[in-house]
Design a protein around this motif. Structure first.
Motif, short mmCIF file in Angstrom:
data_model
loop_
_atom_site.label_atom_id
_atom_site.label_comp_id
_atom_site.label_asym_id
_atom_site.label_seq_id
_atom_site.Cartn_x
_atom_site.Cartn_y
_atom_site.Cartn_z
N VAL A 220 37.50 19.37 -24.96
CA VAL A 220 36.20 19.75 -25.25
C VAL A 220 35.42 20.06 -23.84
O VAL A 220 34.71 20.97 -23.57
N ILE A 221 35.43 19.17 -23.14
CA ILE A 221 34.91 19.25 -21.74
C ILE A 221 35.39 20.68 -20.81
O ILE A 221 34.67 21.32 -20.36
N SER A 223 36.04 23.19 -22.26
CA SER A 223 35.35 24.21 -22.98
C SER A 223 34.26 24.85 -22.37
O SER A 223 33.37 25.81 -22.55
N GLN A 224 33.61 23.80 -21.32
CA GLN A 224 32.43 24.17 -20.82
C GLN A 224 32.51 25.46 -19.65
O GLN A 224 33.51 25.43 -18.99
N VAL A 225 31.67 26.32 -19.96
CA VAL A 225 31.67 27.49 -19.15
C VAL A 225 31.18 27.15 -17.61
O VAL A 225 30.06 26.46 -17.40
N GLY A 226 32.11 27.60 -16.54
CA GLY A 226 31.88 27.25 -15.06
C GLY A 226 31.66 25.70 -14.67
O GLY A 226 32.41 25.00 -15.44
N GLU A 227 31.14 25.58 -13.58
CA GLU A 227 31.01 24.13 -13.02
C GLU A 227 29.68 23.81 -12.38
O GLU A 227 29.08 24.76 -12.07
N ASN A 228 29.35 22.83 -12.50
CA ASN A 228 28.33 22.37 -11.95
C ASN A 228 28.20 22.62 -10.35
O ASN A 228 29.19 21.53 -9.81
#
Lengths: 229, 282
Positions: A220-221, A223-228
């Protein structure tokens, strides 16, 4: 002799029944509930992230009679990136890394189940080097905040008095569960003392009949778009 | 016969005593002796204390997939005093996310409650004339996942979802033409939504479900609670959408700064942009 054996069987059955009825002393346990079975024998859902989920679980347990906020900090090694986001290499071709501190504040309350809260630090593209309490991982840092939710009392911070756990020293590795427990202790500042424990993933049984919590969380993590940045 | 009865009776008593003893032992030891998962926990301090295993976990996570409107980003990146003076590398620009926060309430089956705040997003996304330390949640480290122990009765977002408004928004009032000057817009005040976390509002609808006023979140995109998540499952809140601000543009007046007519209810309602929240259980 036959009567003796049947009586023996009856007694054992009764004893096991009594044990199950009382949840073996665990007030959270329910008979044949997944959680109870996991508590009793494990193997239903994972207790540690394990080898399949590159993360370290930090579990904060409040065994005091008041609310406690745990100031959990992880020192993380991550790649130094240029303006385009590409990792940097030194003259020997090794990736240049930097160490950063990441702090989260976990609130716990003096009621069963609400007295625990956890957080996972990813070690997929980074490495978790040290984990401890306090913003700077010093034993003199204010690692706990006591009584924060009581309206008339502003609460107060206390030193954790605990050295951080260090991966390089073999205290933990990626996939393990680290536990910080606050317990009441007379003679300590704020009347609270902290203990730390590690539950190594290698000590766990083959997992799992139920959902793979941390494997799913990892997916699930991701699936986050991009990175901080 | 008498002797036999005595023997069975004595045996029965000793077995009953043994059974009770075993039951007592089980309840006192918390089943530790029978439980292979109750491995000894390594105490780095050298002590012998241990903690019992959790019955399992429910993981709760916040996925921030929102982005920033291009015009707002261009304004923020423009040099002072015409813009926000934010200096972003191409990598930071690609991975930019608005700063979003919300509270999650977890109800446990035994009646216990825990509440925590998720916060995520880029800390550099703010007008550089603003003192970021005035808004602690802007510079706090982020919290995007929380692990709670089983059994969970309900997981729900408590209160509004908030997004950080990284610029000041100027409010203008229309001034009618008179004998001395033509019609124009006059700067009146900065909106109170400027440079702080603002709640995202749900569209207003009438009793038939028709939208009366479009705001920040559509009626079908609001977060829903999760009742009775199975032990071991993962509950995720994914926020998508675009952080945006209005720029006042009319035939007689236009502004390069974030701005809005104070009597334009539609534009005011959409300050902050448009978002959607998806709740999943895996």
């Amino acid at each position: 002799m036959r009567r003796h054996r049947s009586l023996q069987r009856f007694t054992w059955t009764c004893a096991m029944g009594v044990g199950l009825m009382f949840g073996c002393g665990n007030p959270n346990a329910l008979i044949f509930n997944d959680s109870f079975l996991n508590y009793v024998s494990g193997g239903i859902v994972p207790q540690t992230p394990g080898p399949s989920a590159p993360m370290v679980l930090v579990r904060c347990v409040n065994s005091t009679g008041t609310s406690v906020q745990f100031v959990v900090t992880a020192e993380i090694t991550q790649a130094v990136r240029d303006a385009e986001g590409n990792p940097q290499f030194d003259v020997d071709g090794n990736i240049v890394t930097e160490r950063v501190l990441k702090t989260v504040r976990l609130n716990t309350f003096p009621f069963a189940q609400a007295n625990e809260l956890g957080h996972v630090f990813s070690c997929s593209s980074t490495a978790v080097e040290r984990v401890g309490l306090g913003e700077n991982l010093q034993s003199t840092d204010q690692g706990l905040f006591i009584g924060f939710e009581v309206a008339d009392v502003p609460g107060f911070g206390v030193e954790a008095g605990l050295n951080p756990l260090v991966r390089a020293d073999g205290n933990f590795e990626c996939g393990d569960t680290i536990i910080f427990r606050a317990i009441e202790s007379q003679g300590q500042p704020g009347g609270v003392r902290v203990e730390s424990f590690v539950l190594p993933w290698r000590s766990q049984p083959e997992c799992c009949a139920g959902p793979d919590t941390f494997g799913t969380l990892e997916a699930v993590i991701e699936s986050q778009v991009g990175e901080n940045p | 016969m008498y002797r036999d009865f005595e023997a069975v009776s004595g045996c029965r008593k000793s077995l009953a005593r043994g059974g009770l003893g075993l039951a007592l032992l089980l309840s006192i030891s918390g089943c530790s002796a029978l439980n292979p998962a109750f491995v000894d926990l390594l105490d780095p301090t050298g002590g012998s204390a241990s903690v019992e295993n959790a019955p399992g976990y429910v993981a709760i996570t916040f996925i921030n997939n929102a982005d920033v409107d291009e015009r707002l980003l261009n304004y923020l990146e423009a040099d002072l005093p015409d813009g926000g003076g934010v200096d972003l590398t191409p990598y930071e620009r690609r991975t930019l996310r608005p700063r979003i926060r919300f509270r999650v309430r977890v109800d446990f089956v035994n009646g216990g409650v825990n509440v925590f705040e998720f916060v995520d997003g880029s800390v550099k996304l703010v007008d550089t004339r603003f003192d970021a330390t005035a808004e602690p949640d802007l510079i706090e480290n982020e919290l995007t996942n929380a692990i709670v122990v089983c059994d969970v009765l309900r997981v729900a977002i408590e209160g509004p979802i908030e997004v950080f408004m990284p610029v000041a928004i100027a409010g203008y009032q229309f001034q009618e033409a008179d004998d001395n000057r033509p019609a124009t817009f006059v700067f009146t005040e900065f909106l109170e939504e400027s440079l702080r976390f603002i709640p995202l509002e749900v569209d207003l609808v009438d009793q038939d479900g028709n939208i009366i006023l479009q705001q920040n979140i559509g009626l079908r995109d609001v977060p829903v609670p999760v009742d009775g998540p199975r032990c071991g499952s993962v509950v995720s809140f994914t926020v998508t959408g675009t952080l945006a601000v209005p720029f006042l543009t009319t035939p007689i007046f236009s502004s390069n700064d974030p701005s809005v007519r104070l009597d334009d209810a539609v534009a005011l309602a959409r300050v902050g942009g448009r978002f959607a929240v998806r709740v999943q259980v895996n």
